[in-house]
Design a protein around this motif. Structure first.
Motif, PDB file in Angstrom:
ATOM      1  N   TYR A 187      29.289  29.525  42.906  1.00  0.00           N
ATOM      2  CA  TYR A 187      29.477  28.496  43.922  1.00  0.00           C
ATOM      3  C   TYR A 187      28.443  28.712  45.030  1.00  0.00           C
ATOM      4  O   TYR A 187      28.361  29.786  45.605  1.00  0.00           O
ATOM      5  CB  TYR A 187      30.892  28.612  44.490  1.00  0.00           C
ATOM      6  N   ARG A 215      37.486  31.317  38.150  1.00  0.00           N
ATOM      7  CA  ARG A 215      36.393  31.320  39.133  1.00  0.00           C
ATOM      8  C   ARG A 215      35.321  32.347  38.818  1.00  0.00           C
ATOM      9  O   ARG A 215      34.191  32.229  39.289  1.00  0.00           O
ATOM     10  CB  ARG A 215      36.963  31.556  40.538  1.00  0.00           C
ATOM     11  N   ARG A 216      35.681  33.369  38.048  1.00  0.00           N
ATOM     12  CA  ARG A 216      34.662  34.351  37.674  1.00  0.00           C
ATOM     13  C   ARG A 216      33.624  33.744  36.733  1.00  0.00           C
ATOM     14  O   ARG A 216      32.558  34.315  36.537  1.00  0.00           O
ATOM     15  CB  ARG A 216      35.321  35.551  36.998  1.00  0.00           C
ATOM     16  N   ALA A 246      30.130  40.422  45.527  1.00  0.00           N
ATOM     17  CA  ALA A 246      30.730  39.502  44.557  1.00  0.00           C
ATOM     18  C   ALA A 246      31.198  40.235  43.300  1.00  0.00           C
ATOM     19  O   ALA A 246      32.168  39.837  42.662  1.00  0.00           O
ATOM     20  CB  ALA A 246      29.737  38.407  44.191  1.00  0.00           C
ATOM     21  N   LEU A 254      36.476  32.713  46.239  1.00  0.00           N
ATOM     22  CA  LEU A 254      35.604  31.844  45.441  1.00  0.00           C
ATOM     23  C   LEU A 254      34.877  32.593  44.333  1.00  0.00           C
ATOM     24  O   LEU A 254      34.519  31.999  43.331  1.00  0.00           O
ATOM     25  CB  LEU A 254      34.611  31.118  46.350  1.00  0.00           C
ATOM     26  N   VAL A 255      34.655  33.882  44.493  1.00  0.00           N
ATOM     27  CA  VAL A 255      34.007  34.600  43.388  1.00  0.00           C
ATOM     28  C   VAL A 255      35.037  35.144  42.396  1.00  0.00           C
ATOM     29  O   VAL A 255      34.659  35.740  41.401  1.00  0.00           O
ATOM     30  CB  VAL A 255      33.069  35.740  43.861  1.00  0.00           C
ATOM     31  N   GLY A 256      36.316  34.898  42.679  1.00  0.00           N
ATOM     32  CA  GLY A 256      37.323  35.228  41.673  1.00  0.00           C
ATOM     33  C   GLY A 256      38.015  36.573  41.862  1.00  0.00           C
ATOM     34  O   GLY A 256      38.494  37.160  40.901  1.00  0.00           O
ATOM     35  N   THR A 279      35.614  34.616  56.555  1.00  0.00           N
ATOM     36  CA  THR A 279      34.533  34.319  55.604  1.00  0.00           C
ATOM     37  C   THR A 279      34.619  35.232  54.400  1.00  0.00           C
ATOM     38  O   THR A 279      34.478  34.795  53.257  1.00  0.00           O
ATOM     39  CB  THR A 279      33.160  34.524  56.262  1.00  0.00           C
ATOM     40  N   ASN A 339      36.564  24.064  40.357  1.00  0.00           N
ATOM     41  CA  ASN A 339      36.941  25.477  40.433  1.00  0.00           C
ATOM     42  C   ASN A 339      38.335  25.682  41.012  1.00  0.00           C
ATOM     43  O   ASN A 339      38.675  26.761  41.484  1.00  0.00           O
ATOM     44  CB  ASN A 339      35.888  26.297  41.181  1.00  0.00           C
ATOM     45  N   ARG A 362      24.114  35.658  44.721  1.00  0.00           N
ATOM     46  CA  ARG A 362      25.511  36.083  44.705  1.00  0.00           C
ATOM     47  C   ARG A 362      26.326  35.228  43.727  1.00  0.00           C
ATOM     48  O   ARG A 362      27.192  35.730  43.010  1.00  0.00           O
ATOM     49  CB  ARG A 362      26.104  35.962  46.116  1.00  0.00           C
ATOM     50  N   LYS A 373      27.344  30.902  53.631  1.00  0.00           N
ATOM     51  CA  LYS A 373      28.515  31.787  53.699  1.00  0.00           C
ATOM     52  C   LYS A 373      28.189  33.240  53.337  1.00  0.00           C
ATOM     53  O   LYS A 373      28.883  33.880  52.546  1.00  0.00           O
ATOM     54  CB  LYS A 373      29.639  31.272  52.798  1.00  0.00           C
ATOM     55  N   PHE A 399      26.997  27.205  48.698  1.00  0.00           N
ATOM     56  CA  PHE A 399      27.397  26.333  49.799  1.00  0.00           C
ATOM     57  C   PHE A 399      26.185  25.862  50.593  1.00  0.00           C
ATOM     58  O   PHE A 399      25.144  26.510  50.606  1.00  0.00           O
ATOM     59  CB  PHE A 399      28.303  27.085  50.785  1.00  0.00           C
TER      60      PHE A 399
END
Ligand SMILES: Nc1ncnc2c1ncn2[C@@H]1O[C@H](COP(=O)(O)OP(=O)(O)OP(=O)(O)O)[C@@H](O)[C@H]1O
Ligand SMILES: [Mg+2]
Lengths: 225, 298
Positions: A83, A78-79, A103, B208-210, B201, A49, A150, A89, A85
């Protein structure tokens, strides 16, 4: 869906985290990344990513060479990638439903879509009843479900999971794996790094093993060792 | 788009509230520095207005008493017409003087109402053949001894006084203001940095979600810009106080006759206020832009 061509990545010039790794992952596959600590599993995932850029070699995701992707396009890559963890997070001050909606909000999805997709995904992960709880009021397994919700709410092509069961007991882990399996069966490619022998051995999916940055094994329907 | 707008507004104010003390420090510093910038501009403008009468070579002005006799004027005019030391002159009668006064104080009708043409001193604006300072001083002295003359204002003296004064004051203010502007930009940078570190965070998840870089940056930049604007908003009333108290004090002072012309039009105070708001927003944007480019990179 994902192709590594002789990918090498080292950190700060000294540690070689991945050495000339080549692999091709098809759409809809479920792949376990295994190997001892420090073998390069997380690096492999972060390269997909574009959290990291390879020093040499080529990475293709959904047909596009992402090693030469200009940085403003990275968000759009990335959309298409969810991801998950090890440490979830989640945002501590937001409720379950807000964490998932977040998100979609931050990629500018319209409110009606958010209103429709978020409850549906909470239903899928079995947390509809706890939508208004804060993360601290949930068990570890439930928090991980929120994190998966998410990651999946935008229906990504690929789901990356870095030790998603690392903090969970075996029984809870099984539940999480069922969920990931279900997501995979809906057509999403899943790449999961794990140390959990039991999970790998019972699911019998493709296994890629790394050892000190070298890809030493690639078996379809493999086991942990 | 509407939805995004509210998202940005909400995020911005939540963050402002979270760092209240830092935010207040930043806003107050912006306010003080911009009040200084504005005062410096007002004083300059006041000085320009006060010295406006000395233009096109006019080196000194002979003010007559409002009730000077016609033969006293005759005597002055005769000297002016015949003396080789005088190149040319303009007579400003009490009506013209009144007109000028009205124009100068167009935004202060109460001041205009308090005078009539009858009490305005008529004057001669004089261009000497030799504008050398010593020569002008000598001429001025000669004229001031004539009957019917109220006072003689020389450009060299008066302008120098006013310009010295306004340059010194406005430069001192400007230096202080520049230092404080820099300090406030740094304070805003710091507030925004604190806001960023408080949301590690959140930012990580967004990336990370774009979420695009600009989407992540905008709330922080908006926050800095709002600090700047709020500070400027506090500085604007301060400008009006400076205008109505400090400049008015000069206007009433008898010490230097020309200070009476030390006024700025209300329009100028307003346009300065707009500048102040623009500068405030710019300080906030620059401070926060630094913060986001330094601490928010992908
Ligand atoms: N950001 C980084 N900076 C420097 N070195 C790093 C960084 N990330 C990883 N490494 C190093 O790269 C190597 C591979 O790390 P990686 O995190 O990919 O291993 P891993 O297989 O995920 O290990 P684990 O099972 O412990 O999570 C290790 O030697 C690690 O110390
Ligand atoms: Mg790892």
């Amino acid at each position: 869906m994902i192709r590594f061509e002789a990918v090498t990545k080292s950190y700060k010039g000294t540690v070689v985290a991945l050495r000339e790794a080549s692999a091709e992952i098809q759409r809809g596959e479920f792949v376990f990344l295994v190997g001892p600590s420090g073998s390069g599993k997380s690096t492999f995932i972060r390269l997909i990513n574009r959290e990291e850029v390879p020093d040499a070699g080529k990475i293709l995701v959904a047909g596009k060479d992402i090693s030469s992707l200009s940085s403003w396009k990275v968000p759009y890559l990335r959309r298409q990638i969810g991801y998950v963890f090890q440490d979830y997070k989640l945002l501590p001050k937001k409720t379950v439903i807000e964490n998932v909606a977040f998100a979609l909000e931050v990629i500018g999805r319209p409110r009606p879509i958010i209103k429709r997709q978020v409850p549906a995904i909470l239903e899928l992960v079995g947390l509809s009843k706890k939508a208004d709880r804060l993360p601290e009021e949930l068990s570890g397994g439930e928090q991980q479900r929120v994190s998966i919700a998410r990651a999946f709410v935008n229906r990504p092509l690929i789901l990356l999971a870095d030790e998603p069961t690392g903090n969970l007991d075996p029984a809870t882990s099984v539940g999480i794996m069922r969920l990931l399996d279900r997501i995979n069966r809906s057509g999403t490619t899943v790449v999961m790094a794990t140390h959990d022998r039991g999970i790998v051995d019972s699911m019998r999916r493709r296994v890629i093993e790394l050892d000190r940055g070298i890809l030493v094994r690639d078996e379809s329907r493999g086991v942990y060792e | 788009m509407i939805f995004r707008f509210w998202y940005f507004i909400r995020e911005t104010f939540v963050s402002l509230w979270r760092n209240l003390s830092l935010t207040l420090a930043a806003i107050l510093t912006v306010a003080i520095s911009l009040a200084l910038v504005g005062s410096s501009l007002l004083i300059r403008e006041g000085a320009d207005q006060a010295t406006a009468q000395f233009q096109e070579g006019v080196e000194f002005i002979v003010f007559m008493n409002a009730d000077a006799l016609e033969n006293q004027n005759e005597a002055i005019r005769k000297v002016l017409d015949t003396s080789p030391a005088i190149k040319e002159y303009v007579y400003v009668d009490k009506f013209a003087a009144y007109e000028e006064f009205r124009e100068l104080f167009v935004d202060k009708p109460e001041l205009v109402e308090s005078v009539t043409p009858e009490i305005m001193p008529p004057s001669y604006r004089i261009v000497p053949s030799d504008p050398d300072a010593d020569n002008v001083t000598e001429l001025a002295r000669q004229f001031s001894e004539q009957p019917g003359v109220k006072e003689v204002a020389t450009a060299t003296e008066a302008i120098r006084q006013i310009e010295d004064f306004s340059t010194r004051v406005s430069q001192a203010l400007l230096v202080a203001a520049i230092v404080l502007v820099a300090v406030s930009a740094v304070l805003i940078l710091n507030t925004v940095f604190t806001a960023i570190s408080g949301r590690k965070t959140e930012i990580e998840v967004m990336k990370l979600v774009g979420a695009t870089n600009w989407f992540i940056r905008i709330p922080f930049m908006l926050e800095g810009t709002i600090h700047g604007l709020m500070g400027a908003g506090l500085a604007v009333p301060a400008l009006f106080v400076v205008d109505s108290k400090v400049l008015a004090y000069f206007q009433e002072s008898e010490a230097v006759p020309l200070f009476r012309g030390f006024a700025v039009p209300d329009g100028f105070v307003w346009s300065t206020s707009i500048w102040i708001l623009v500068i405030g927003a710019a300080i906030g944007m620059i401070g926060s832009a630094f913060a986001v480019t330094r601490y928010l990179d992908v």
